[in-house]
Design a protein around this motif. Structure first.
Motif, mmCIF file in Angstrom:
data_model
loop_
_atom_site.group_PDB
_atom_site.id
_atom_site.type_symbol
_atom_site.label_atom_id
_atom_site.label_comp_id
_atom_site.label_asym_id
_atom_site.label_seq_id
_atom_site.Cartn_x
_atom_site.Cartn_y
_atom_site.Cartn_z
ATOM 1 N N LEU A 6 26.299 -6.781 1.147
ATOM 2 C CA LEU A 6 26.141 -5.430 1.723
ATOM 3 C C LEU A 6 24.841 -5.341 2.523
ATOM 4 N N LYS A 7 23.773 -5.937 1.976
ATOM 5 C CA LYS A 7 22.483 -5.900 2.687
ATOM 6 C C LYS A 7 22.603 -6.630 4.028
ATOM 7 N N ARG A 8 23.302 -7.765 3.994
ATOM 8 C CA ARG A 8 23.456 -8.541 5.240
ATOM 9 C C ARG A 8 24.288 -7.753 6.242
ATOM 10 N N GLY A 27 10.737 -3.587 8.836
ATOM 11 C CA GLY A 27 10.544 -3.063 7.496
ATOM 12 C C GLY A 27 10.289 -4.094 6.412
ATOM 13 N N THR A 28 10.200 -3.601 5.195
ATOM 14 C CA THR A 28 9.870 -4.427 4.028
ATOM 15 C C THR A 28 10.928 -4.234 2.940
ATOM 16 N N GLY A 29 11.217 -5.286 2.231
ATOM 17 C CA GLY A 29 12.194 -5.212 1.139
ATOM 18 C C GLY A 29 13.361 -6.156 1.416
ATOM 19 N N SER A 30 14.301 -6.211 0.483
ATOM 20 C CA SER A 30 15.367 -7.211 0.586
ATOM 21 C C SER A 30 16.369 -6.891 1.695
ATOM 22 N N THR A 31 16.635 -5.632 1.951
ATOM 23 C CA THR A 31 17.568 -5.303 3.039
ATOM 24 C C THR A 31 16.910 -5.589 4.384
ATOM 25 N N ALA A 32 15.639 -5.209 4.506
ATOM 26 C CA ALA A 32 14.883 -5.519 5.733
ATOM 27 C C ALA A 32 14.832 -7.023 5.948
ATOM 28 N N ILE A 82 13.169 -0.483 12.017
ATOM 29 C CA ILE A 82 14.322 -0.725 11.151
ATOM 30 C C ILE A 82 13.780 -1.055 9.767
ATOM 31 N N ASP A 83 14.168 -0.267 8.758
ATOM 32 C CA ASP A 83 13.580 -0.415 7.433
ATOM 33 C C ASP A 83 14.569 0.042 6.367
ATOM 34 N N GLY A 84 14.338 -0.421 5.162
ATOM 35 C CA GLY A 84 15.213 -0.048 4.051
ATOM 36 C C GLY A 84 14.791 1.261 3.418
ATOM 37 N N ALA A 85 15.415 1.592 2.309
ATOM 38 C CA ALA A 85 15.046 2.799 1.561
ATOM 39 C C ALA A 85 15.475 2.625 0.114
ATOM 40 N N ASP A 86 14.787 3.321 -0.758
ATOM 41 C CA ASP A 86 15.198 3.314 -2.166
ATOM 42 C C ASP A 86 16.218 4.406 -2.439
ATOM 43 N N GLU A 87 16.069 5.516 -1.710
ATOM 44 C CA GLU A 87 17.060 6.601 -1.782
ATOM 45 C C GLU A 87 17.138 7.254 -0.409
ATOM 46 N N ILE A 95 13.336 8.300 -0.094
ATOM 47 C CA ILE A 95 12.269 7.801 -0.953
ATOM 48 C C ILE A 95 12.131 6.319 -0.623
ATOM 49 N N LYS A 96 10.907 5.935 -0.303
ATOM 50 C CA LYS A 96 10.602 4.529 -0.038
ATOM 51 C C LYS A 96 9.388 4.126 -0.848
ATOM 52 N N GLY A 97 9.117 2.817 -0.878
ATOM 53 C CA GLY A 97 7.920 2.354 -1.575
ATOM 54 C C GLY A 97 8.210 1.493 -2.776
ATOM 55 N N GLY A 98 9.502 1.253 -3.020
ATOM 56 C CA GLY A 98 9.850 0.369 -4.139
ATOM 57 C C GLY A 98 9.162 -0.989 -4.010
ATOM 58 N N GLY A 99 8.971 -1.420 -2.752
ATOM 59 C CA GLY A 99 8.324 -2.707 -2.499
ATOM 60 C C GLY A 99 6.817 -2.586 -2.310
ATOM 61 N N GLY A 100 6.299 -1.362 -2.445
ATOM 62 C CA GLY A 100 4.845 -1.186 -2.398
ATOM 63 C C GLY A 100 4.251 -1.122 -1.013
ATOM 64 N N ALA A 101 5.090 -0.993 0.024
ATOM 65 C CA ALA A 101 4.602 -1.040 1.415
ATOM 66 C C ALA A 101 4.650 0.318 2.087
ATOM 67 N N ARG A 104 2.004 1.472 5.178
ATOM 68 C CA ARG A 104 2.202 0.851 6.482
ATOM 69 C C ARG A 104 3.599 1.166 7.025
ATOM 70 N N GLU A 105 4.586 1.258 6.127
ATOM 71 C CA GLU A 105 5.945 1.610 6.579
ATOM 72 C C GLU A 105 5.945 2.983 7.223
ATOM 73 N N LYS A 106 5.234 3.930 6.637
ATOM 74 C CA LYS A 106 5.244 5.290 7.183
ATOM 75 C C LYS A 106 4.454 5.350 8.489
ATOM 76 N N SER A 122 24.640 2.209 -2.465
ATOM 77 C CA SER A 122 24.083 2.635 -3.766
ATOM 78 C C SER A 122 22.816 3.470 -3.589
ATOM 79 N N LYS A 123 22.253 3.439 -2.371
ATOM 80 C CA LYS A 123 20.987 4.166 -2.146
ATOM 81 C C LYS A 123 21.230 5.637 -1.782
ATOM 82 N N THR A 124 22.491 6.000 -1.474
ATOM 83 C CA THR A 124 22.732 7.392 -1.033
ATOM 84 C C THR A 124 22.785 8.311 -2.255
HETATM 85 O O1 DER Z 1 9.543 -0.621 -0.380
HETATM 86 C C1 DER Z 1 10.341 -0.141 0.447
HETATM 87 O O2 DER Z 1 10.156 0.953 1.038
HETATM 88 C C2 DER Z 1 11.631 -0.865 0.706
HETATM 89 O O3 DER Z 1 12.090 -0.641 2.014
HETATM 90 C C3 DER Z 1 12.637 -0.329 -0.278
HETATM 91 O O4 DER Z 1 12.657 1.014 -0.111
HETATM 92 C C4 DER Z 1 14.029 -0.882 -0.093
HETATM 93 O O5 DER Z 1 14.016 -2.144 -0.606
HETATM 94 P P1 DER Z 1 15.402 -2.945 -0.825
HETATM 95 O O6 DER Z 1 16.015 -3.039 0.541
HETATM 96 O O7 DER Z 1 14.945 -4.266 -1.372
HETATM 97 O O8 DER Z 1 16.239 -2.146 -1.778
#
Ligand code: DER
Length: 230
Positions: A6-8, A27-32, A82-87, A95-101, A104-106, A122-124
């Motif tokens: 799904l991420k890919r 962006g940062t995180g596994s989807t990014a 282009i960036d991911g999200a936690d919710e 809501i972002k920041g699960g990856g601690g970034a 800088r992301e904002k 699953s993030k919606t």
């Molecule tokens: O830390 C972050 O903001 C990431 O983008 C996070 O919100 C999403 O990470 P994931 O793609 O690994 O779920």
């Protein structure tokens, strides 16, 4: 489909929004990172883009994959982040920041003409807050800041555990040298009010509520990638 697939799928769909010559916030995180890998293939095939990373981790991966990189110093205005999200909710508040970034992301998202979120379905959410809200704080006077955040949340009828993010035994330190408190409010009915209240606490550097930044999202589900716009 697996989470990886799904991420890919979301990452690949994001490529359709990347055109030659773009200055991209990455962006940062596994989807990014799934997006970065497919972007790198396109760059190898001749796509001209310049990236600005939202974390040291992303910067390292992009350089390893030979994506041309710059910084906001040299590219203060970007075409697309282009960036991911936690919710993400129906209004594309995040809501972002699960990856601690999140800081800088904002900053990078705010420096971009557009922000496109990539996520698996699953993030919606209906209402933000099931995911603990990351709050980036200065290390100076952190207990005072902790108490001030609790008081601000209490004033908004919010309550929940406020925990210092750790890496093993040690406090997690962000790329900018700050700490993160994760706030398990459960539900945040008025994210704008909470954002204002948090920004009024001097020791709060930034928080993971992204409001009015994302106008589009690609949400990967089992059989389709939905393109949401607000
Ligand atoms: O830390 C972050 O903001 C990431 O983008 C996070 O919100 C999403 O990470 P994931 O793609 O690994 O779920």
């Amino acid at each position: 489909a697996s989470a990886e697939e799904l991420k890919r799928a979301a990452g690949e769909a994001a490529l359709d929004h990347v055109t030659d010559g773009m200055c991209l916030g990455i962006g940062t995180g596994s989807t990014a990172e799934a997006f970065i890998r497919v972007l790198a293939d396109k760059v190898q095939a001749g796509l001209n883009v310049i990236g600005v990373a939202t974390s040291e981790r992303t910067e390292k991966l992009c350089r390893e994959l030979s994506i041309p990189m710059a910084t906001l110093e040299t590219l203060p205005q970007l075409d697309l982040t282009i960036d991911g999200a936690d919710e993400l909710d129906g209004a594309l508040r995040l809501i972002k920041g699960g990856g601690g970034a999140l800081l800088r992301e904002k900053i990078v998202a705010a420096a971009s003409k557009r922000m496109l979120v990539i996520a698996d379905e699953s993030k919606t959410v209906e209402t933000l807050g099931a995911f603990p809200l990351p709050i980036e704080i200065n290390g100076f006077g952190m207990v005072a800041t902790y108490l001030a955040i609790q008081e601000a949340a209490d004033g908004l009828g919010l309550s929940g555990e406020l925990t210092l993010r750790r890496t093993g035994e040690d406090p997690f330190i962000t790329d900018s040298g700050h700490l993160i408190l994760d706030a398990s409010f459960g539900r945040i009915p008025d994210p704008e009010a909470l954002s204002r209240a948090l920004h009024d606490v001097p020791g709060v550097v930034e928080h993971g509520l992204f409001l009015g930044l994302a106008k589009e999202a690609l949400v990967a589900g089992a059989d389709t990638v939905r393109h949401l716009t607000v």
